[in-house]
Structure formats: structure tokens, C-alpha cells
Design an enzyme around this catalytic site. Structure first.
Site, PDB file in Angstrom:
ATOM      1  N   GLU A  96      41.375  69.024 -15.141  1.00 27.47           N
ATOM      2  CA  GLU A  96      42.221  68.816 -16.184  1.00 27.47           C
ATOM      3  C   GLU A  96      41.638  69.231 -17.468  1.00 27.47           C
ATOM      4  O   GLU A  96      40.306  68.750 -17.572  1.00 27.47           O
ATOM      5  CB  GLU A  96      42.674  67.129 -16.149  1.00 27.47           C
ATOM      6  CG  GLU A  96      43.683  66.923 -15.083  1.00 27.47           C
ATOM      7  CD  GLU A  96      44.053  65.410 -15.218  1.00 27.47           C
ATOM      8  OE1 GLU A  96      44.231  65.014 -16.315  1.00 27.47           O
ATOM      9  OE2 GLU A  96      44.457  65.061 -14.088  1.00 27.47           O
ATOM     10  N   CYS A 107      41.386  62.227  -9.636  1.00 29.76           N
ATOM     11  CA  CYS A 107      41.040  62.700  -8.334  1.00 29.76           C
ATOM     12  C   CYS A 107      39.742  61.983  -7.859  1.00 29.76           C
ATOM     13  O   CYS A 107      39.803  61.563  -6.878  1.00 29.76           O
ATOM     14  CB  CYS A 107      40.726  64.187  -8.617  1.00 29.76           C
ATOM     15  SG  CYS A 107      41.935  65.108  -9.465  1.00 29.76           S
TER      16      CYS A 107
HETATM   17  C1  UGA Z   1      37.971  66.729 -10.973  1.00 34.12           C
HETATM   18  C2  UGA Z   1      36.964  67.985 -10.488  1.00 34.12           C
HETATM   19  O1  UGA Z   1      35.972  68.444 -11.376  1.00 34.12           O
HETATM   20  C3  UGA Z   1      37.740  69.263 -10.216  1.00 34.12           C
HETATM   21  O2  UGA Z   1      36.931  70.306  -9.580  1.00 34.12           O
HETATM   22  C4  UGA Z   1      38.949  69.006  -9.173  1.00 34.12           C
HETATM   23  O3  UGA Z   1      39.868  70.281  -8.736  1.00 34.12           O
HETATM   24  C5  UGA Z   1      39.709  67.883  -9.758  1.00 34.12           C
HETATM   25  O4  UGA Z   1      38.921  66.860  -9.933  1.00 34.12           O
HETATM   26  C6  UGA Z   1      40.868  67.606  -8.661  1.00 34.12           C
HETATM   27  O5  UGA Z   1      40.490  67.228  -7.408  1.00 34.12           O
HETATM   28  O6  UGA Z   1      41.924  67.896  -8.877  1.00 34.12           O
HETATM   29  P1  UGA Z   1      39.084  66.394 -13.169  1.00 34.12           P
HETATM   30  O7  UGA Z   1      39.441  65.130 -12.549  1.00 34.12           O
HETATM   31  O8  UGA Z   1      40.082  67.062 -14.097  1.00 34.12           O
HETATM   32  O9  UGA Z   1      38.536  67.417 -12.196  1.00 34.12           O
HETATM   33  O10 UGA Z   1      37.751  65.763 -14.138  1.00 34.12           O
HETATM   34  P2  UGA Z   1      36.203  66.103 -14.408  1.00 34.12           P
HETATM   35  O11 UGA Z   1      36.080  66.921 -15.346  1.00 34.12           O
HETATM   36  O12 UGA Z   1      35.585  66.219 -12.992  1.00 34.12           O
HETATM   37  O13 UGA Z   1      35.851  64.662 -14.679  1.00 34.12           O
HETATM   38  C7  UGA Z   1      36.054  63.537 -13.659  1.00 34.12           C
HETATM   39  C8  UGA Z   1      35.417  62.200 -14.364  1.00 34.12           C
HETATM   40  O14 UGA Z   1      34.033  62.330 -14.352  1.00 34.12           O
HETATM   41  C9  UGA Z   1      35.890  61.753 -15.934  1.00 34.12           C
HETATM   42  O15 UGA Z   1      36.071  60.538 -15.992  1.00 34.12           O
HETATM   43  C10 UGA Z   1      34.456  62.299 -16.671  1.00 34.12           C
HETATM   44  O16 UGA Z   1      34.282  61.661 -17.883  1.00 34.12           O
HETATM   45  C11 UGA Z   1      33.423  61.952 -15.638  1.00 34.12           C
HETATM   46  N1  UGA Z   1      32.179  62.541 -15.820  1.00 34.12           N
HETATM   47  C12 UGA Z   1      32.246  64.051 -15.801  1.00 34.12           C
HETATM   48  C13 UGA Z   1      31.064  61.871 -16.269  1.00 34.12           C
HETATM   49  O17 UGA Z   1      30.995  60.877 -16.108  1.00 34.12           O
HETATM   50  N2  UGA Z   1      29.740  62.724 -16.200  1.00 34.12           N
HETATM   51  C14 UGA Z   1      29.768  63.984 -15.883  1.00 34.12           C
HETATM   52  O18 UGA Z   1      28.670  64.659 -16.145  1.00 34.12           O
HETATM   53  C15 UGA Z   1      30.817  64.852 -15.500  1.00 34.12           C
END
Ligand code: UGA
Length: 435
Positions: free
Chosen positions: A157, A265
Site C-alpha cells: 500500500e 497484511c
Molecule cells: C506488505 C508487504 O510489504 C507487501 O509485499 C505485500 O504484498 C502486502 O503486505 C500484502 O500482503 O498485501 P503493506 O502491508 O502495504 O505491504 O506494508 P509494508 O510497507 O510492508 O509495511 C507493513 C508494516 O511494517 C507497517 O506498519 C510499517 O510501518 C512496518 N515497517 C516496515 C516497519 O516497522 N519497519 C520497516 O523497516 C518496514
């Protein structure tokens, strides 16, 4: 080739729009008539950068349309993508009701060979289940053959359009050569830019999706725990993460510490994979630990706030950021929302601001104070907490913030600021793992 996409949530809408931009004719179907009306009147029900322009462009070109008429969508298409929700059941397994219902509807309207492509995140074995349902509900299964393909989606997202058009891989889970050829034709523009294609059986494809999300969630949780340790021993987690990331085997991505992962997710998929493992008689010990460490991370963030402001009862806490990450209005399983709920439970009063996610938050937390900007939020607060890493929070007028706060306490749960800068301005400042 005509494509039908069933479900116009994040994955369905982005998939349909991007495939139409590849030049394919796409009909997007949703049972929610309000959503379809909204799309047909040129509005987009979710916020996603570049999506609105791309929808407009392809609707104008006559390649993209929206309808509630599932029969029309199925009959006019060769490939039918299922992109409906798989929310968690009480026992954390994925609720497949919507997928099963769609499979029954597909069965009733088959009118020639079709490829049924599952894009929803589903437990291992679901492709087989979809096949069984279609076979048992189809009035004439032999007359109208079909194949079921598992084609998980990996877009994020906030960068969904970019991710769809620049994927690091395309996973196609099928044992049918005919279906594979059609899938390769659909994704031909990505083939041309050398995207690796992984051809597997459906079960492997289904597991790949969970394995990727669970691994990323594990990586985030690991660095969060290193950060918690840094807090205790006076080390700097950014330097630790940078050094770790320089090792090519580890890679620097997803090593940013914070208040715990959220979104629609990671939390759901990590719990679901634990539950899938359990259903096969296997205890996924490390992932179970990740799930509980991620819950504890929110609690530890509240402890951090408490350490700085003292007893929470009656204290006014300003929260910057409600979305589960920046560039989205999505608050599903957002750590910010969980932290607010704990703070409220301990008697704190909350003022908040988010550039996009306030309308969604008002639906579940109507009684907290919603502000127009960062400065109105800071006014009169005992502490200001950054909970989401919006770019606009990176360059706050810190002198102004300090004057507005009742106490100059600044809790930076996304490490947007350098501790030394804030301390030189006499803030009581704490990040995550950067004491
Ligand atoms: C995630 C995956 O990254 C996608 O590859 C996948 O397609 C998607 O889920 C899904 O299954 O549909 P998304 O949920 O959009 O994507 O968000 P992310 O950018 O992955 O972040 C997820 C969470 O992890 C957020 O709360 C973010 O703040 C946190 N995060 C991410 C961290 O705390 N540290 C990081 O280094 C990266």
C-alpha cells in the site's frame, strides 16, 4: 483478451487498473454497489498514489469498466481474477467465505474455457478447494473446462501501482500448460522488462506469499527487539542496522525499528501462517514469537511514554500519525491506533493529527480530539508522539513545537529526528533504540 477482476479492494483495483494499462480489456466487479457507483462517477474509494489518474486514463480509453454484474464479468472474460478479502476468523485462520461464494458464482456462469486466478492471500490448498467448488456447482463441468491458478500479489500500500508494474517476481502456481500460457500472455509487458517468473505448483505459490510476509514481519520484529536492547544498553540501533544491512546476506531493507508492524497484511498473515502450520501438526515457534513480540512492542512504546511523562491519568498526549504507515489512509491494525487505545485505557487524553487517516479513525475513535495540523496537536500537550513516518513530520518547526507544548517531551517512535538536535533544543527526547 478480456479479464474479469472480482473484488475492487486494494489488490483487485490496482491489478485491474494496471492490467488495463497493459492494453488488456478489464471488467472490475464488486458486490458493493456504492463502491461501483463511486468508481463509475470517477472517484476512487481508497487513497493510493497515481491510481486515480491511471483509472481515468484507462476508463477514457474504453479498456476499464466497473460493474456489480458478476455474470457479465465472468461470461465476457477468459481469465477471472479473484481478489476478495480473506479476513481472520476467531481462531486466526483465514475466513474463505467470500472466495467460496465467488467460486460458486463462477461455476454457475461458465461458458467456455476459463482460467480462474486467485490473487487473494489464502491458506495452502485453497486453489484445490476452488477447483472442487467449481466442479460441484457447475451445471456442466465437462462442457466448460477451467484451470485454477495461484498468482499471489506482493504490492505494498502506498506504492501499489509502482510495485505492480515493477515487481521483483511474478509467481504462477499451476500444473496446466494451457493456463500458464494465458498467464504469461497477461503478464507479457513484465516479461519484456526481465521480471523473473517463478512457475510452481499451486500449493507452493500459496506458501510463497505467506513466507514472504512472515519473513519481512520477522525482520522488522528482530530489529525492533535490537532497538529495545539498544535503549537499555545505550547503543544506536541505526548504526547497528546499517552495519547489518551492509552484509549482502541480510540487506538493509525492512530494518527500520518502530512501534511494531501493522496494516491489513502482516498481522493477519503472520497469525494465519501460525494457524496453517498448526493445522498441519507443526508448531511454528519463531513466528509465534514474532506475533507476540509485535503486540508487546506497542506496550513497550506506551511504557516509554509513561517513563517520560509519569502517570498517564489526566495527561494530554499529542499523537502525530494514525495510518499504519505513511502515504495511506489505512488504519487497519495500525500500531498508532493500538497505542492510543492503551493510552486512553490508562486515563490519558488524546489529541491527534494525520494527513489522510483522520476520517477513518473518527469511525472507531469518535471521542478523541482531531486537529488541523501538527502545531494545533502540540498545543498544551504533556508529550508529543510521532507514530507514523509521514514526510511532513520530518521538518517540523521545533522551536514553535516547544513553545506550544506544556512540557517539551518528544517521543519519536519512527526515529525521524536526530537525538542530538532535539536535545540541543532542550527537548526531553526519546526515539526507539537511540538513547
Ligand atoms: C506488505 C508487504 O510489504 C507487501 O509485499 C505485500 O504484498 C502486502 O503486505 C500484502 O500482503 O498485501 P503493506 O502491508 O502495504 O505491504 O506494508 P509494508 O510497507 O510492508 O509495511 C507493513 C508494516 O511494517 C507497517 O506498519 C510499517 O510501518 C512496518 N515497517 C516496515 C516497519 O516497522 N519497519 C520497516 O523497516 C518496514
Amino acid at each position: 483478451m478480456e479479464i474479469c477482476i472480482i473484488g475492487t479492494g486494494y489488490v483487485g483495483l490496482v491489478t485491474g487498473t494496471c492490467l488495463s494499462d497493459f492494453g488488456l480489456e478489464v471488467i472490475c466487479v464488486d458486490k458493493d454497489s456504492e463502491k461501483i457507483e463511486c468508481l463509475n462517477s470517477g472517484r476512487v474509494p481508497i487513497y493510493e498514489p497515481n491510481l486515480e489518474d491511471l483509472i481515468q486514463k484507462n476508463v477514457n480509453a474504453g479498456r476499464l469498466s466497473f460493474t456489480t454484474d458478476i455474470e457479465k464479468g465472468i461470461k465476457e472474460s477468459k481469465a477471472i481474477f479473484i481478489a476478495v478479502g480473506t479476513p481472520p476468523n476467531d481462531d486466526n485462520s483465514a475466513d474463505l467465505t467470500q472466495i467460496e461464494k465467488v467460486a460458486q458464482q463462477i461455476a454457475q456462469h461458465l461458458n467456455g474455457y476459463k482460467v480462474i486466478v486467485n490473487k487473494s492471500t489464502v491458506p495452502v490448498g485453497t486453489a484445490g478447494k476452488i477447483k472442487e467448488i467449481i466442479n460441484s456447482f457447475s451445471p456442466s463441468p465437462l462442457q466448460h473446462p477451467f484451470d485454477v491458478v495461484s498468482n499471489p500479489e506482493f504490492l505494498r500500500e502506498g506504492s501499489a501501482v509502482y510495485d505492480f508494474t515493477h515487481p521483483d517476481k511474478i509467481v504462477i502456481g499451476t500444473t496446466s500448460i494451457k493456463a500458464l500460457k494465458i498467464m504469461q500472455e497477461i503478464y507479457r509487458p513484465l516479461y519484456l522488462i526481465d521480471t523473473p517468473f517463478m512457475i510452481t505448483n499451486p500449493e507452493t505459490a500459496e506458501l510463497i506469499k505467506y513466507a514472504c510476509n512472515a519473513f519481512l514481519a520477522t525482520k522488522i520484529t528482530f530489529i525492533n527487539e535490537i532497538a529495545n536492547l539498544c535503549d537499555k544498553i545505550g547503543a544506536d540501533v541505526h548504526q547497528v542496522a546499517r552495519a547489518m544491512g551492509l552484509d549482502g546476506r541480510i540487506s538493509p531493507k525492512f530494518l527500520h525499528p518502530g512501534p511494531g508492524y501493522g496494516g491489513s497484511c502482516f498481522p493477519k498473515d503472520t497469525r494465519a501462517l501460525c494457524s496453517i502450520a498448526e493445522s498441519f501438526g507443526y508448531e511454528f515457534q519463531s513466528l509465534n514469537a514474532v506475533v507476540s513480540a509485535n503486540i508487546r512492542q506497542r506496550e513497550l512504546m506506551v511504557e516509554k511514554i509513561k517513563r517520560l511523562v509519569g502517570k498517564l491519568r489526566g495527561k494530554q498526549i499529542g499523537i502525530l500519525g494514525l495510518a499504519f504507515k505513511m502515504n495511506t489512509d489505512d488504519i487497519r491494525e495500525s500500531s498508532s491506533i493500538d497505542i492510543i487505545k492503551i493510552l486512553l485505557g490508562e486515563g490519558a487524553k488524546i489529541k491527534c493529527f494525520d494527513p489522510l487517516a483522520m476520517d477513518n479513525t473518527k469511525k472507531i475513535l469518535p471521542d478523541i480530539i482531531y486537529c488541523q495540523d501538527e502545531y494545533e496537536t502540540a498545543q498544551g500537550c504533556d508529550a508529543l508522539v510521532i507514530a507514523t513516518e509521514w514526510n511532513q513530520f520530518r521538518n517540523l518547526d521545533l522551536n514553535k513545537i516547544k513553545k506550544l507544548l506544556k512540557n517539551p517531551t518528544f517521543v519519536d517512535l519512527r526515529n525521524l529526528y536526530e537525538p542530538a538536535t532535539l536535545k540541543s533544543l532542550s527537548f526531553i527526547y526519546e526515539g526507539v533504540g537511540r538513547k
